[in-house]
Write a protein that holds these residues in place. Structure first.
Motif: not given
Length: 228
Positions: A200-220
């Motif tokens: 939901x946005x009045x303007x078309x979203x540009x350059x969309x990014x995603x991130x994880x909210x929950x803190x976790x220990x990750x191995x990349x």
């Protein structure tokens, strides 16, 4: 012949009111040219999903009400399972308001349309036409004495068909929006997930990014897959 001609006329008038839902089940075969890549998630996406699938009526409603539907492709670059509910989406650095796919499908559904009203007026036309046919038949000495009776008019039949199309389209849209709801999905390591997000946005979203909210220990992991 007369009945067939009336059927064609009424079909052209009534079927313009209800349109079938064009399937989005081929989402896996779509191209995802816009990429956002980071250590944890790779995101590919394209916008104007409803236009791309030729669901023109729903697309017009979405644009009028400032809803944007994106087809997305996500790859989990970590060694842990990530749930879709742990994701947040951003347009550059602005957090986006992502609404429930089920809620959006309910809003995008085809509502009661003008078909019943068209059916009412066309049924009056039918009555006049068939009344004239009956009168001509009664005046014909070679025709049967009993008049032609129409128990179930063509206009009523077409209204029923149009309503069936509308209900089926709404059900199919709801099923696919739920199927591709990324918030309901589990993102396993290295597995490609496909989904739909509604923003939901009045303007078309540009350059969309995603991130994880929950803190976790990750191995990349190394040499993780990138969106195709």
């Amino acid at each position: 012949m007369v009945r067939f001609s009336i059927f064609i006329i009424l079909s052209l008038a009534c079927f313009s009111c209800s349109t079938p839902h064009i399937s989005m089940r081929s989402l896996e075969q779509c191209s995802f040219p816009k990429l956002s890549i980071n250590d944890t998630l790779n995101l590919g996406y394209f916008d104007n999903l409803l236009d791309n699938t030729n669901n023109k009526r729903a697309a017009r409603w979405a644009k009028r009400n400032h809803f944007h539907l994106f087809g997305i492709q996500l790859i989990n670059n970590t060694d842990k399972c990530i749930h879709g509910s742990e994701l947040e989406f951003y347009s550059e650095y602005r957090k986006l308001e992502v609404v429930s796919n089920k809620w959006a499908a309910n809003k995008l559904r085809q509502r009661i349309n003008s078909t019943p009203f068209i059916g009412f007026f066309t049924s009056l036309i039918e009555m006049v036409i068939y009344s004239k046919i009956d009168q001509e038949s009664n005046n014909d000495i070679n025709s049967p004495n009993d008049s032609t009776t129409i128990d179930h008019t063509l206009s009523n039949e077409i209204v029923t068909i149009s309503e069936d199309i509308r209900k089926t389209a709404n059900n199919n849209l709801m099923d696919e929006m739920i199927k591709y709801d990324i918030i309901r999905q589990k993102l396993y390591s290295d597995k490609v997930n496909y989904g739909i997000i509604v923003i939901k946005s009045d303007k078309t979203p540009q350059k969309i990014r995603v991130r994880i909210t929950a803190p976790k220990e990750f191995k990349i992991g190394k040499n993780k897959l990138a969106p195709k």
